[in-house]
Design an enzyme around this catalytic site. Structure first.
Site, mmCIF file in Angstrom:
data_model
loop_
_atom_site.group_PDB
_atom_site.id
_atom_site.type_symbol
_atom_site.label_atom_id
_atom_site.label_comp_id
_atom_site.label_asym_id
_atom_site.label_seq_id
_atom_site.Cartn_x
_atom_site.Cartn_y
_atom_site.Cartn_z
ATOM 1 C CD GLU A 41 -40.027 21.378 -24.242
ATOM 2 O OE1 GLU A 41 -41.056 21.070 -24.848
ATOM 3 O OE2 GLU A 41 -39.412 20.597 -23.497
ATOM 4 C CG ASP A 94 -36.328 14.302 -17.465
ATOM 5 O OD1 ASP A 94 -36.798 14.310 -18.615
ATOM 6 O OD2 ASP A 94 -36.359 15.288 -16.703
#
Lengths: 274, 415
Positions: free
Chosen positions: A49, A60
């Site tokens: 990723e 995040d």
């Protein structure tokens, strides 16, 4: 056959879970992130990723948010991230690359143009955190039409009523977010995650990956016993940042520090079903 | 401009106003957002919810807020107009203020907070979070949380915590926990990011009271509905005072909640000209402004598609305005749509112009306006000076300037 499908078929034959490391493209700069990317398969990465930096990464935690800030500061853009993938692809035609990010840079690039350029550069799949199935017309459907996989996140809040919508246009694999929360915090309970992955696999007919909060080989091994793939991000990103900060001039050391951790985690994943 | 039969039918079922709005959030939040939409539909059509809201708006917030004829400001505009044209008696519209600065906590923000906290309690939520820039929305949220006894966490950019100490103390006094946000650029947009991170982590217990008419559907709609009390009252009060509707209505715009609250009830009154005023900071031709419609382009942030200040790569740029309440790189999606349809005209005013109006309004009317409506006032004076004397201009005085006196003192170099 797509690289993602080919890779999961191979892993199934080997009876092991995939190790999917996450790194941020452009962190701390384009050249060094490319160097790290190229070396990850040798450290046991089965798929990768690659983070697309965004100023406002709402899902995040501090580690990956900071990695994004460093990348942006070094001048990283989505266009440059595609260049990184192209360079990687010139040497590795098998390891799938999945771009993970937030919609606005893709929207700004132009979804139609982006999917064409991404396919051409050698991108295999997309994970766009803020595009739920309700917004599939934006990028999911154009990506699928261009032959890119669109990997959906399912979460502990995705109930049975909602699950069919979540998996409807998903391809490649489904990604289970182990806890309701942001990246880099605690991972979910093993039994809960196990049940959720089984449910996802049945509903989608696709491999089921688990991520968010997995920081150690031990935890990765626990999940790898039943998951089709284990994603590790914040821990690797932190390791990189820590090593670079300790010895700013020694970028090789920092790359090696990440690779060592990747090797340890991939080793633990490979040992999970022995 | 395309004439629509009605400008008041949005959003559609997907939460869109034209292409703007939508639900661009992480999957973890989707079930919540859908639930909120359903609950809000129920509340909207529940007379007991509406009467409870009306009760608190009247007895706690202090509504209706007055409609006030700003006589000396009007005279000032008329003499300016006379001076400019060299002849007497033709130009200079009557200026009215809708005085939402007289609400409890000093701004329009509490209209929305009251609506949302009643909705939160209806949904059985036990914890409230909010983001704030200057602290006005934070104070309003902390206030309603104190009133109803719910714990309150307010996310505020670390730089704003430093700049807005009195409001930080007010929030703490009201029992709220203020969390300084250091991520990203430590401003309002980052405070909103951290509020979303909290929400995604505490989905079961927590209700997120968003302060402006932005965010994922249904927030833009419900914030607008809760703020529309401004326009509904103004319409009625103007009929009472003048026997007709105003010719022009104006309001300042950051995210745009006070503006949409005033504008929405007037959108289908075709003879009413509607003007929104963005913050031009040091000028819209510089990189230090907050004028998303004038200087931005469509993008996706904080759950909705709307006009955003952004670079070529789609990275969000920092906004700048002397007024912390307008210091946001986006704008509510309904404004983006109203801009594109042409129903509302969007202009801008600079920091300096706002500072000048702040002082002028204080001297002429004995009303210290917040820096936010001072922006609207700058363009309102120009507009009124071009209008005929028998015309009427209505401006939303959406907040009072007590919170701004220290930053104005700094800006003017006064001691």
């Amino acid at each position: 056959m797509s690289r993602i499908k080919a890779r999961f078929d191979k892993l199934k034959a080997e009876n092991r879970a995939a190790f999917i490391p996450f790194i941020m493209a452009g962190d701390p700069d384009g050249a060094l992130s490319l160097e790290l990317l190229k070396k990850l398969p040798g450290a046991g990465a089965d798929l990768i990723e690659l983070g697309v930096a965004f100023t406002d990464p709402m899902a995040d935690g501090p580690s990956i948010a900071a990695a994004g800030q460093r990348a942006l500061k070094s001048g990283q853009t989505l266009r440059k991230t595609l260049e990184i993938v192209r360079s990687f692809r010139a040497e590795d035609d098998e390891t799938p690359i999945i771009l993970m990010g937030y919609y606005n840079p893709f929207y700004s690039y132009g979804p139609e143009k982006f999917v064409a350029d991404a396919k051409e550069a050698g991108v295999d799949g997309l994970i766009i955190v803020d595009l739920p199935p309700e917004e599939d017309a934006e990028l999911c459907l154009p990506a699928r039409a261009a032959g890119l996989d669109f990997i959906r996140l399912a979460t502990p809040t995705t109930d049975d009523e909602r699950l069919p919508a979540v998996v409807r246009n998903t391809s490649g694999f489904v990604y289970y977010v182990s806890v309701a929360g942001i990246t880099g915090k605690a991972a979910g309970q093993t039994e809960t995650v196990k049940g959720a992955l089984a449910r996802l696999r049945t509903a989608s007919g696709l491999p089921a990956a688990v991520g968010f909060g997995i920081k150690t080989g031990e935890k990765a091994r626990e999940f790898a016993a039943f998951a089709d793939a284990v994603v590790v991000g914040s821990a690797l990103v932190d390791e990189f940042a820590k090593a670079l900060e300790a010895n700013p001039g020694e970028s090789n050391n920092a790359v090696n520090a990440v690779l060592r951790l990747a090797q340890e985690i991939s080793g633990a994943i490979r040992a999970a079903r022995v | 401009m395309t004439q629509l039969n009605s400008y008041r039918t949005g959003p559609d079922e997907e939460g869109r106003f034209g292409i703007y709005g939508g639900r661009f959030v992480a999957e973890t939040l989707m079930p919540l957002v859908l639930k909120l939409e359903k609950e809000y539909e129920g509340a909207k059509n529940d007379p007991s919810f509406q009467s409870e809201l009306e009760y608190y708006l009247k007895h706690y917030v202090g509504r209706p807020s007055p409609l006030y004829y700003a006589e000396r400001l009007t005279s000032h505009v008329r003499s300016m107009a006379d001076e400019k044209s060299g002849r007497a008696g033709k130009k200079g519209a009557k200026i009215y203020f809708k005085r939402d600065e007289l609400n409890h906590t000093g701004a329009h923000k509490i209209n929305n907070c009251m609506g949302q906290i009643l909705l939160a309690m209806r949904m059985g939520k036990t914890r409230i979070i909010a983001e704030t820039g200057a602290g006005q929305h934070g104070v309003a949220t902390a206030t309603v949380c104190a009133r109803f006894g719910l714990p309150c966490v307010v996310y505020m950019g670390a730089t704003d915590v430093e700049r807005q100490k009195p409001n930080v103390f007010r929030m703490k006094l009201l029992g709220a926990e203020v969390i300084p946000v250091t991520s990203g650029t430590a401003t309002l947009k980052d405070a909103m990011n951290d509020a979303l991170r909290d929400w995604v982590t505490n989905v079961d217990s927590t209700f997120y009271i968003i302060g402006t008419a932005a965010g994922p559907h249904p927030y833009p709609e419900l914030v607008r509905d809760f703020q529309s009390v401004i326009g509904r009252e103004a319409k009625e009060q103007m009929m009472e005072a003048e026997g007709r509707l105003p010719d022009v209505i104006m309001a300042c715009i950051g995210g745009g909640s006070n503006a949409i609250g005033l504008f929405h009830p007037f959108l289908d009154d075709k003879d009413v000209e509607i003007i929104g005023v963005e913050a031009a900071g040091l000028g819209v031709d510089t990189d230090k402004h907050a004028a998303s419609l004038t200087g931005g382009r469509p993008g996706v942030l904080h759950g909705n598609r709307t006009y955003l200040l952004q670079d070529e790569d789609g990275q969000i740029k920092d906004a700048h305005s002397i007024s912390a309440g307008l210091d946001y790189p986006g704008i509510g999606p309904e404004h983006s749509w109203l801009h594109e349809t042409g129903r509302v005209k969007y202009v801008s005013a600079t920091d300096d112009e706002a500072l000048e109006m702040f002082q002028l309004c204080a001297k002429l009317e004995g009303i210290i306006p917040a820096l936010e409506p001072s922006h609207a006032l700058a363009r309102a004076l120009d507009k009124a000076a071009e209008m005929d004397r028998d015309q009427i201009l209505l401006l939303n005085m959406c907040g009072r300037g007590d919170k701004d006196i220290f930053s104005v003192m700094d800006a003017l170099g006064a001691d």
